[in-house]
Motif scaffolding. Sequence first.
Motif, PDB file in Angstrom:
ATOM      1  N   ARG A  23      53.835  91.113  86.339  1.00 48.68           N
ATOM      2  CA  ARG A  23      52.597  90.698  85.652  1.00 48.68           C
ATOM      3  C   ARG A  23      51.886  91.864  84.969  1.00 48.68           C
ATOM      4  NH1 ARG A  23      48.523  87.800  88.412  1.00 48.68           N
ATOM      5  NH2 ARG A  23      48.160  86.776  86.435  1.00 48.68           N
ATOM      6  N   ARG A  24      52.598  92.956  84.727  1.00 48.77           N
ATOM      7  CA  ARG A  24      52.020  94.127  84.061  1.00 48.77           C
ATOM      8  C   ARG A  24      52.797  94.416  82.780  1.00 48.77           C
ATOM      9  NH1 ARG A  24      48.345  96.703  87.050  1.00 48.77           N
ATOM     10  NH2 ARG A  24      48.205  96.092  89.224  1.00 48.77           N
ATOM     11  N   THR A 113      47.682  94.572  83.973  1.00 46.62           N
ATOM     12  CA  THR A 113      47.686  93.111  84.054  1.00 46.62           C
ATOM     13  C   THR A 113      46.814  92.577  82.917  1.00 46.62           C
ATOM     14  OG1 THR A 113      45.714  92.989  85.447  1.00 46.62           O
ATOM     15  CG2 THR A 113      47.851  93.160  86.591  1.00 46.62           C
TER      16      THR A 113
END
Length: 137
Positions: A23-24, A113
């Motif tokens: 999620r980055r 994120t």
Amino acid sequence: MPGTTSPTPEVIRAVGLVRFADRRLLLVRADRQEAFYLPGGKIDPGETEQQALHREVREELGVGLVGARFFRRYETDAVGQGDGVQVSLSCYSGELDGEPQPAAEIAELAWMTREEYLARPVTAPAIVALYADLDPA
């Protein structure tokens, strides 16, 4: 006024590398800029998108790009380029052949994120749209 046409907006053609894990998103910030954006940059005359991407990744991250697969194109306002300037950003995914480090004009590299990016004081509309596609809320 009848019969007048508005000037054609300036469009910057650019490419960017999408590296998204846990999620980055891998983002960079150039010297004298506030906004983080994708590693990549403007396409030089005579270059293909992929040639520009390989060159920019090597210049900005100090590593090579292995493979490059087209992901999506974003056409939005260009951050920090003046009123009315648009960017046509062609995004590609690919692997890096080493550990990326800030190089050339890059002051900072970060894995962010979506929430961390949106909390920044200045964001790029194309990156906000990219996050919406990569990590829908």
